[in-house]
Write a protein that holds these residues in place. Sequence first.
Motif, PDB file in Angstrom:
ATOM      1  N   LYS A  51       0.838  -1.203   0.000  1.00 16.65           N
ATOM      2  CA  LYS A  51       0.000   0.000   0.000  1.00 16.65           C
ATOM      3  C   LYS A  51       0.875   1.255   0.000  1.00 16.65           C
ATOM      4  O   LYS A  51       0.623   2.196  -0.763  1.00 16.65           O
ATOM      5  N   ASN A  52       1.908   1.251   0.833  1.00 15.06           N
ATOM      6  CA  ASN A  52       2.819   2.401   0.878  1.00 15.06           C
ATOM      7  C   ASN A  52       3.532   2.592  -0.454  1.00 15.06           C
ATOM      8  O   ASN A  52       3.733   3.717  -0.911  1.00 15.06           O
ATOM      9  N   ASP A  99       2.380   1.685  -3.430  1.00 19.20           N
ATOM     10  CA  ASP A  99       1.396   2.211  -4.379  1.00 19.20           C
ATOM     11  C   ASP A  99       1.187   3.709  -4.163  1.00 19.20           C
ATOM     12  O   ASP A  99       1.086   4.479  -5.124  1.00 19.20           O
ATOM     13  N   GLU A 100       1.123   4.129  -2.906  1.00 22.55           N
ATOM     14  CA  GLU A 100       0.954   5.561  -2.618  1.00 22.55           C
ATOM     15  C   GLU A 100       2.148   6.363  -3.124  1.00 22.55           C
ATOM     16  O   GLU A 100       1.985   7.447  -3.693  1.00 22.55           O
ATOM     17  N   ARG A 101       3.347   5.828  -2.930  1.00 21.72           N
ATOM     18  CA  ARG A 101       4.539   6.525  -3.429  1.00 21.72           C
ATOM     19  C   ARG A 101       4.524   6.616  -4.949  1.00 21.72           C
ATOM     20  O   ARG A 101       4.924   7.614  -5.527  1.00 21.72           O
ATOM     21  N   ILE A 126       1.900   6.717  -6.902  1.00 26.40           N
ATOM     22  CA  ILE A 126       0.918   7.739  -7.276  1.00 26.40           C
ATOM     23  C   ILE A 126       1.513   9.130  -7.097  1.00 26.40           C
ATOM     24  O   ILE A 126       1.373  10.006  -7.960  1.00 26.40           O
ATOM     25  N   ASP A 127       2.227   9.333  -5.973  1.00 25.47           N
ATOM     26  CA  ASP A 127       2.872  10.630  -5.734  1.00 25.47           C
ATOM     27  C   ASP A 127       3.899  10.932  -6.818  1.00 25.47           C
ATOM     28  O   ASP A 127       4.004  12.068  -7.293  1.00 25.47           O
TER      29      ASP A 127
END
Length: 136
Positions: A106-107, A109-111, A113-114
Amino acid sequence: MPFEDYQKLRGWIKNKDRERFSGYLGKGIRQAINDTRTGKSGEDLKAMEGGRAINPVQEQVMRNPVVGLFMQGTAFANMPVRSITLDDRNKNYVKEHQDGLEEAKKNLDEREIDRKYQGIKMPWAQVKAQEEREKN
């Protein structure tokens, strides 16, 4: 001193030590048993030890320096054993690891996206884009 002579000396010292201490515990135990037969009763032992009865055989064995060294060694070995906690018997380690992996994904994937919003591509995305360009 040459190495061979040193090894011979070391072997000689080991053998002498073995001869010296062979049967020492057995002799001490026999002597302690004889001491108990010669009139030391439980009441005498309680009076001598301040109300605490000690087995004379145990007392004689504990006076032995070899046993003392052994007991110190076991005390040192017992320290790390005592530090092991035994209260997490119902803990599900597999589930904890799976949760950790899911959180890491999850982390990541968030990175990703950023980075897309910043215009930075992940290395595997760059390789994939290059492979697509080569195919076309």
